[in-house]
Motif scaffolding. Structure first.
Motif, mmCIF file in Angstrom:
data_model
loop_
_atom_site.group_PDB
_atom_site.id
_atom_site.type_symbol
_atom_site.label_atom_id
_atom_site.label_comp_id
_atom_site.label_asym_id
_atom_site.label_seq_id
_atom_site.Cartn_x
_atom_site.Cartn_y
_atom_site.Cartn_z
ATOM 1 N N MET A 111 0.831 -1.199 0.000
ATOM 2 C CA MET A 111 0.000 0.000 0.000
ATOM 3 C C MET A 111 0.861 1.243 0.000
ATOM 4 S SD MET A 111 -3.139 -0.877 2.561
ATOM 5 C CE MET A 111 -3.832 0.748 2.141
ATOM 6 N N GLU A 112 0.243 2.393 -0.326
ATOM 7 C CA GLU A 112 1.000 3.641 -0.436
ATOM 8 C C GLU A 112 1.595 4.080 0.896
ATOM 9 O OE1 GLU A 112 -1.453 6.581 -2.200
ATOM 10 O OE2 GLU A 112 -2.004 5.322 -3.895
ATOM 11 N N CYS A 113 0.949 3.699 2.004
ATOM 12 C CA CYS A 113 1.458 4.099 3.314
ATOM 13 C C CYS A 113 2.679 3.279 3.714
ATOM 14 C CB CYS A 113 0.373 3.940 4.368
ATOM 15 S SG CYS A 113 -0.188 2.241 4.598
ATOM 16 N N HIS A 114 2.990 2.230 2.963
ATOM 17 C CA HIS A 114 4.143 1.350 3.226
ATOM 18 C C HIS A 114 4.047 0.641 4.578
ATOM 19 C CE1 HIS A 114 5.979 3.050 -0.329
ATOM 20 N NE2 HIS A 114 5.934 4.267 0.192
ATOM 21 N N GLN A 115 2.860 0.628 5.169
ATOM 22 C CA GLN A 115 2.684 -0.066 6.442
ATOM 23 C C GLN A 115 2.197 -1.502 6.254
ATOM 24 O OE1 GLN A 115 0.028 2.254 8.833
ATOM 25 N NE2 GLN A 115 1.470 3.947 9.107
ATOM 26 N N TYR A 116 1.388 -1.713 5.217
ATOM 27 C CA TYR A 116 0.776 -3.016 5.013
ATOM 28 C C TYR A 116 1.143 -3.579 3.635
ATOM 29 C CZ TYR A 116 -2.202 -1.010 8.667
ATOM 30 O OH TYR A 116 -2.653 -0.390 9.803
ATOM 31 N N GLY A 117 1.130 -4.902 3.562
ATOM 32 C CA GLY A 117 1.282 -5.604 2.299
ATOM 33 C C GLY A 117 0.178 -6.627 2.165
ATOM 34 N N LEU A 118 -0.272 -6.874 0.950
ATOM 35 C CA LEU A 118 -1.333 -7.834 0.711
ATOM 36 C C LEU A 118 -0.745 -9.048 0.002
ATOM 37 C CD1 LEU A 118 -4.412 -7.989 1.184
ATOM 38 C CD2 LEU A 118 -4.714 -7.288 -1.188
ATOM 39 N N PHE A 119 -0.900 -10.217 0.605
ATOM 40 C CA PHE A 119 -0.333 -11.452 0.078
ATOM 41 C C PHE A 119 -1.445 -12.476 -0.125
ATOM 42 C CE2 PHE A 119 2.869 -9.206 2.405
ATOM 43 C CZ PHE A 119 4.045 -9.380 1.685
ATOM 44 N N ALA A 120 -1.238 -13.395 -1.074
ATOM 45 C CA ALA A 120 -2.254 -14.412 -1.359
ATOM 46 C C ALA A 120 -1.608 -15.787 -1.441
ATOM 47 C CB ALA A 120 -2.973 -14.101 -2.675
ATOM 48 N N THR A 121 -2.320 -16.781 -0.917
ATOM 49 C CA THR A 121 -1.896 -18.175 -1.025
ATOM 50 C C THR A 121 -3.076 -18.995 -1.530
ATOM 51 O OG1 THR A 121 -2.565 -18.724 1.243
ATOM 52 C CG2 THR A 121 -0.308 -17.937 0.916
ATOM 53 N N SER A 122 -2.775 -20.154 -2.107
ATOM 54 C CA SER A 122 -3.858 -21.014 -2.590
ATOM 55 C C SER A 122 -3.416 -22.461 -2.544
ATOM 56 C CB SER A 122 -4.254 -20.646 -4.027
ATOM 57 O OG SER A 122 -3.242 -21.025 -4.945
ATOM 58 N N THR A 123 -4.396 -23.338 -2.451
ATOM 59 C CA THR A 123 -4.134 -24.769 -2.550
ATOM 60 C C THR A 123 -4.035 -25.137 -4.027
ATOM 61 O OG1 THR A 123 -6.506 -25.217 -2.482
ATOM 62 C CG2 THR A 123 -5.319 -25.267 -0.386
ATOM 63 N N ALA A 124 -3.800 -26.404 -4.305
ATOM 64 C CA ALA A 124 -3.636 -26.850 -5.686
ATOM 65 C C ALA A 124 -4.935 -26.687 -6.467
ATOM 66 C CB ALA A 124 -3.186 -28.303 -5.719
#
Length: 350
Positions: A1-14
């Motif tokens: 994010m622009e505030c550099h405080q948070y990041g968004l990550f994604a995971t998934s199964t097969a």
């Protein structure tokens, strides 16, 4: 994010191509048992919130299925044809603020229930599809000013292709601003692979506030290409009020970028298709990748050697893609090898 405080990550199964028939799911779209988006505080790596999608399909490759704009995230469920709009609050939580698909307004479902029509809900087209068909109908209607010829024109241009329009599904969505979405509609027969860019598609500008489609373009539209060429920055989530923004090269502020765009367009396999802006994996070679200066033709400015430091030179089965940071002097190379874990390299400027 622009505030550099948070990041968004994604995971998934097969991913499973043998998905069971589920009410509301699009036939032919694979299923993933669980896809989870995590909101992470970058300072200490703490997971503040998460949003899970079960037995769904969200295309995470190249972030096709998710798009971040300021504090808003849109996530596209291909399997259930739903656009989820989430807001990242300052408190560190993910809150769903809109859901566009079967219904466009928050009270659409309540309206159907109150009129006793919810039981026949399966006979209704999704709300977003209704908006699409209505726009195409009105556009076709207004193309013929002669009242006597208008019905015949509708039969030829709208009703003859009606089922093709009904069969269109949402493939990709991105923000243009806080109120407008840029939606790609494509054929349901297009597989969930990179080949989807070669199928017939339509691009719509959708107003989330009024729930109306503002404009619609076919993917071979020269008008759309002209808009993309001259207003390139509006198709990307550039940092707002960033000190680095003026140093990012794009078509409006660079004399070289438009030439490169036209070169790629002229090399397209079909003149009727707009090319994809996604940087795809390429076959890896045994030699370092050379980067040539634009101002000094034939002058090699630097090289990137793919692969790990193990010294392995066998390039068979290797595919690589590179991603440059918008303004920091570093790049990522992502290498995939058959039957081997994905290798991610960070390249710094010396």
């Amino acid at each position: 994010m622009e505030c550099h405080q948070y990041g968004l990550f994604a995971t998934s199964t097969a991913r499973s191509n043998e998905s069971s028939v589920t009410e509301g799911a699009i036939h032919g779209v694979p299923s993933i048992e669980k896809i989870t988006f995590y909101l992470v505080r970058l300072e200490d790596g703490a997971i503040l919130d998460e949003k899970a999608f079960c037995n769904d399909f969200i295309n995470l490759a190249h972030s096709i299925g998710a798009y971040l704009y300021e504090d808003l995230v849109c996530i596209v469920s291909l399997r259930y044809q739903t656009i989820h709009v989430l807001q990242i609050r300052d408190s560190g939580s993910l809150v769903e603020v809109r859901r566009i698909g079967a219904f466009c307004r928050e009270d659409d479902e309540l309206f159907l229930y109150s009129h006793g029509q919810a039981a026949q809900g399966s006979s209704f087209l999704p709300g977003i599809k209704q908006r699409l068909l209505s726009f195409i109908f009105r556009k076709t209607w207004n193309e013929e000013p002669d009242q006597a010829l208008r019905v015949q024109h509708l039969k030829k241009k709208f009703y003859f292709h009606f089922q093709d329009y009904v069969d269109l599904i949402i493939w990709k969505v991105q923000f243009l601003d806080r109120h407008h979405l840029f939606i790609k509609f494509g054929s349901v027969n297009g597989r969930v692979t990179r080949s989807t860019d070669q199928n017939l598609a339509f691009f719509a500008v959708y107003n989330m506030e009024t729930t109306e489609i503002v404009s619609l373009y076919q993917n071979s539209s020269e008008e759309l290409y002209s808009l993309f060429e001259h207003y390139y920055d509006h198709f990307h989530a550039n940092p707002q009020n960033s000190l680095h923004e003026k140093f990012i090269s794009s078509n409006p502020n660079s004399v070289h970028a438009p030439d490169q765009l036209r070169t790629i367009k002229s090399k397209a396999s079909s003149p009727s298709q707009l090319f994809s802006a996604i940087d795809r994996h390429r076959h890896c070679t045994e030699y370092p990748i050379k980067f040539i200066s634009v101002r000094q033709p034939n002058v090699v400015k630097f090289k990137i050697k793919p692969g790990s430091d193990s010294g392995a030179s066998d390039s068979r089965g290797k595919r690589i893609s590179s991603l440059f940071h918008p303004f920091f002097p570093l790049a990522l190379s992502i290498q995939q090898t058959n039957m081997q874990p994905t290798v991610v390299n960070v390249h710094f400027r010396r």
